[in-house]
Design an enzyme around this catalytic site. Structure first.
Site, short mmCIF file in Angstrom:
data_model
loop_
_atom_site.label_atom_id
_atom_site.label_comp_id
_atom_site.label_asym_id
_atom_site.label_seq_id
_atom_site.Cartn_x
_atom_site.Cartn_y
_atom_site.Cartn_z
N CYS A 83 0.61 -1.12 0.26
CA CYS A 83 -0.33 0.00 0.62
C CYS A 83 1.10 0.85 -0.04
O CYS A 83 2.08 1.63 -0.60
CB CYS A 83 -1.16 -0.04 1.39
SG CYS A 83 -0.08 -0.32 3.00
N ARG A 84 0.63 2.45 0.71
CA ARG A 84 1.76 3.21 1.01
C ARG A 84 2.47 3.68 1.99
O ARG A 84 3.60 3.93 2.06
CB ARG A 84 0.43 4.37 1.19
CG ARG A 84 1.35 6.06 1.32
CD ARG A 84 0.55 7.16 1.22
NE ARG A 84 0.08 7.04 2.80
CZ ARG A 84 0.49 7.58 3.95
NH1 ARG A 84 1.42 7.73 3.68
NH2 ARG A 84 0.18 7.35 5.04
#
Length: 119
Positions: A83-84
């Site tokens: 993800c981030r």
């Protein structure tokens, strides 16, 4: 004195977290390269559209349980989620493991995945 001590502890912790992040992204790339792991970006569609790893599928963490079988029904298939920052991918990892997927790795964040790929 207390602020100096807090700063030292924080710097030390940041170094440990950085090493752990590097290790998890390197493990993720090993799975992709050696075991043909499926890459799944669990960020939102908007984040995915702004940039992602090539060959990654976009399945937001909020719908991973409902959409994983469209990508693979094989519970032994190696999967790398990212993800981030590694938080949403950590959630997705737990969901997939609870569903019986046995070889799921949290690659962490997109930036760390990109940084370790170039090593």
């Amino acid at each position: 004195m207390m602020n100096v001590l807090k700063s030292l502890v924080l710097c030390s912790l940041m170094g440990v977290l950085s090493v752990q992040a590097t290790e998890r992204s390197e493990l993720a790339w090993q799975r992709v390269e050696q075991q043909q792991a499926i890459l799944i970006d669990v960020r939102s569609q908007g984040e995915f559209d702004q940039g992602h790893l090539s060959q990654a599928h976009n399945v937001p963490h909020t719908v991973i349980a409902q959409q994983i079988t469209a990508i693979t029904k094989d519970k032994s298939q190696p999967i790398v989620v990212y993800c981030r920052s590694g938080n949403r991918s950590g959630y997705a990892l737990q969901v997939l493991q609870a569903m019986g997927y046995q070889q799921v790795v949290n690659g962490g964040g997109l930036k760390e995945m990109l940084a370790s790929k170039s090593h």
